[in-house]
Scaffold this active site. Structure first.
Site, short mmCIF file in Angstrom:
data_model
loop_
_atom_site.label_atom_id
_atom_site.label_comp_id
_atom_site.label_asym_id
_atom_site.label_seq_id
_atom_site.Cartn_x
_atom_site.Cartn_y
_atom_site.Cartn_z
N CYS A 100 56.66 38.79 82.80
CA CYS A 100 56.36 40.00 82.03
C CYS A 100 54.92 40.46 82.29
O CYS A 100 54.64 41.03 83.32
CB CYS A 100 56.67 39.77 80.56
SG CYS A 100 56.98 41.31 79.68
N HIS A 120 61.98 37.92 80.36
CA HIS A 120 61.60 36.58 79.87
C HIS A 120 62.73 35.58 80.11
O HIS A 120 63.51 35.29 79.22
CB HIS A 120 61.29 36.64 78.38
CG HIS A 120 60.01 37.36 78.07
ND1 HIS A 120 58.79 36.74 78.11
CD2 HIS A 120 59.78 38.65 77.76
CE1 HIS A 120 57.85 37.61 77.82
NE2 HIS A 120 58.42 38.79 77.60
N GLU A 174 62.62 32.47 80.27
CA GLU A 174 62.48 31.24 79.48
C GLU A 174 63.37 31.26 78.24
O GLU A 174 63.72 30.21 77.71
CB GLU A 174 61.01 31.00 79.09
CG GLU A 174 60.41 31.94 78.03
CD GLU A 174 59.84 33.24 78.62
OE1 GLU A 174 60.28 33.65 79.71
OE2 GLU A 174 58.97 33.85 77.95
#
Ligand code: GLN
Length: 544
Positions: free
Chosen positions: A382, A516, A518
């Protein structure tokens, strides 16, 4: 019809209520039940989206674009069940909905009150869309005794009364401290905490007792006697070395058995915990270690990067290595290039995570440059991708005034405010003076990966969907110049308008992503980008 397990916490915060709830859910799931987790947060923000990560920790984003508490990340990682907007309620959101209804005139002249209007709204939120489930686990944020959690406690008291004991259960997490001067474990804080709950009409049936050493049988019996629970329902929760061991430990201490017993369900037989055993064994017996520097701004509070830390660990599971994280405050690099070199020399990978605001960006850009020039595996997420693009524009294209309009007007806005984008076939619009809360490009969006790109090989597919949370966007008008300088735009939104991924083809592993990843990584299904990045770090460390 779903059964509801309410999880409260006492004595102090940070005892691991979220992990306890997620662990019980994972164990019930391993017994074949269909579960869902929900969180009630007592603060007045409508959601944590506008809070500083240093105050609140990470904001976890769901597929449907809700900005939620980081515990929802644990819920997803432990159960694989994707959370939604319906799974996180704050006091602010409850009140906002009740007040909006009042303004519309929905209450037909009635006086609007905490009881019943706020408590009804809470009960409605807890029960929405749960018919097809076996268990709904509802975690109540904060600590019993806080003024602000009272409406939530009152709502779950009422709800349990309506559902009856065959469909509801109260579980309370407390602390049993060891007092060195006395050489004893103390049960009094637990007794007081349960008394506090009784004062609001809630009798817990199961107590989870956090402790740094085994709780002797005598103390368990004492807690049971004073708190009106069965001794078998006093479950020790001992400290352990990894959160992924918690489901196994609670199971060994009999937690799932006690829950099933309460609901009159068969508790014979064992849940299938093999995937948890595999994860724990990979954590405890790594075949090597790599070091990854995470260069960010919120390194003072690691909760701000909760999912990121977990996803990097998952990347390690994929290669059976331990990923050692070196959290670097990007401001240390602003002293000049020498600092970055001294600190980053010898790391096997560099990651620049998400972030907001100009402070510390000079250091992040230095870290990108170091990774690019020294050919160290790099992963930009990001804000980290935006920094990589600014670095390329300044140092490769020669646009010295390249920057993001997030920091004010600039000569070359290679990253600019996003005012319009497509969600499916729908156009979403924003402007610079609108609200900050809930207005970013949020949630799952698709991207198409270019042929023969590194990222396509990493994913093993051409089309992906990932979660976003950003207001600014790499400016596609600079694409040609950046690509001519070597930075490939290897992933784009389906309409070809929004750059989603950049990479350097002549670098061993350099990927920046606008989303994102993750947030979607699981211990038993590491995200391909994290597995790929750690794999590159393993090669950098010459472990293979
Ligand atoms: N501040 C940047 C933006 O709003 C990046 C956000 C992020 O890293 N999540 O676009």
């Amino acid at each position: 019809m779903a059964r509801f397990v309410f999880i409260t916490g006492g004595v102090v915060s940070s005892l691991g209520k979220g992990i306890a709830a997620a662990s019980l859910a994972a164990t019930l799931q391993a017994r074949g039940y269909k579960v869902r987790l929900r969180k009630l947060d007592p603060y007045l923000n409508v959601d944590p989206g506008t809070m500083s990560p240093l105050q609140h920790g990470e904001v976890f984003v769901t597929d449907d674009g809700a900005e939620t508490d980081l515990d929802l990340g644990h819920y997803e990682r432990f159960t694989g069940v994707h959370a939604s907007k319906a799974d996180n309620w704050t006091t602010g959101r409850i009140y906002a909905e009740v007040i909006a209804a009042e303004r519309r005139g929905d209450y037909l002249g009635g006086t609007v009150q905490v009881i019943p209007h706020i408590t009804d709204k809470i009960k409605e939120g807890i029960q929405a869309d749960t018919d097809s489930l076996d268990f709904v686990l509802v975690e109540i944020g904060g600590t019993v005794g806080d003024i602000e959690s009272l409406p939530f406690l009152e709502a779950i008291r009422q709800l349990a009364n309506e559902l009856g004991p065959t469909r509801s259960l109260f579980m309370h997490l407390t602390l049993v401290p060891y007092i060195p001067a006395a050489g004893e474990l103390k049960t009094k804080p637990t007794q007081h905490s349960v008394k506090e709950l009784l004062g609001v009409g809630i009798q817990p049936q199961i107590l989870l007792c956090r402790c740094d050493r085994p709780i002797p049988e005598n103390e368990r019996k004492k807690i049971a006697l004073f708190c009106n629970v069965r001794p078998e329902s006093v479950i020790p929760a001992l400290d352990c070395s990894t959160i992924y061991e918690v489901p196994l430990n609670y199971h060994n201490e009999g937690l799932d058995r006690e829950v099933l017993r309460h609901f009159n369900l068969s508790f014979y037989g064992e849940p299938d915990m093999r995937r948890w055993e595999r994860v724990v064994s990979s954590i405890k017996n790594p075949e090597g270690e790599v070091t990854v520097a995470v260069v960010g701004k919120y390194t003072g509070l690691l909760d701000a990067y909760k999912s990121l830390g977990e996803a990097l660990a998952h990347g390690g599971f994929a290669h059976n290595v331990k990923v050692k994280l070196d959290w670097v405050d990007s401001e240390v690099f602003e002293a000049g290039e020498g600092e970055a070199v001294a600190r980053l020399e010898g790391v096997h990978g560099i990651l620049v995570p998400g972030g907001f605001g100009e402070r510390g960006t000079g250091g992040k850009i230095e870290a990108v440059r170091f990774a690019r020039e020294r050919k160290v595996p790099f992963f930009g997420i990001c804000f980290g991708m935006q920094m990589a693009v600014i670095e390329a524009a300044r140092n490769l294209v020669g646009l010295k005034g390249a920057s993001s309009t997030e920091f004010g007007p600039c000569a070359d806005p290679v990253v600019g405010l996003l005012t319009e984008w497509l969600r499916g076939n729908q156009v979403e619009r924003r402007n610079a003076s609108g609200d900050l809360g809930g207005t970013m490009r949020l949630g799952a969006y698709a991207a198409h990966l270019a042929e023969d790109s590194l990222v396509r090989a990493v994913y093993g597919q051409a089309d992906i969907e990932e979660r976003h949370r950003h207001r600014y966007e790499v400016n596609v008008n600079y694409r040609e110049r950046l690509e001519a300088a070597g930075l490939r735009f290897s992933g784009m939104s389906p309409d070809g308008e929004l750059p989603e991924i950049v990479e350097y083809p002549d670098h061993p592993w350099f990927i920046g992503v606008q989303f994102h990843p993750e947030l979607k990584s699981k211990p038993f299904a590491p995200h391909p980008l994290f597995a790929g990045f750690v794999g590159a770090a393993v090669r950098q460390a010459r472990l293979v």
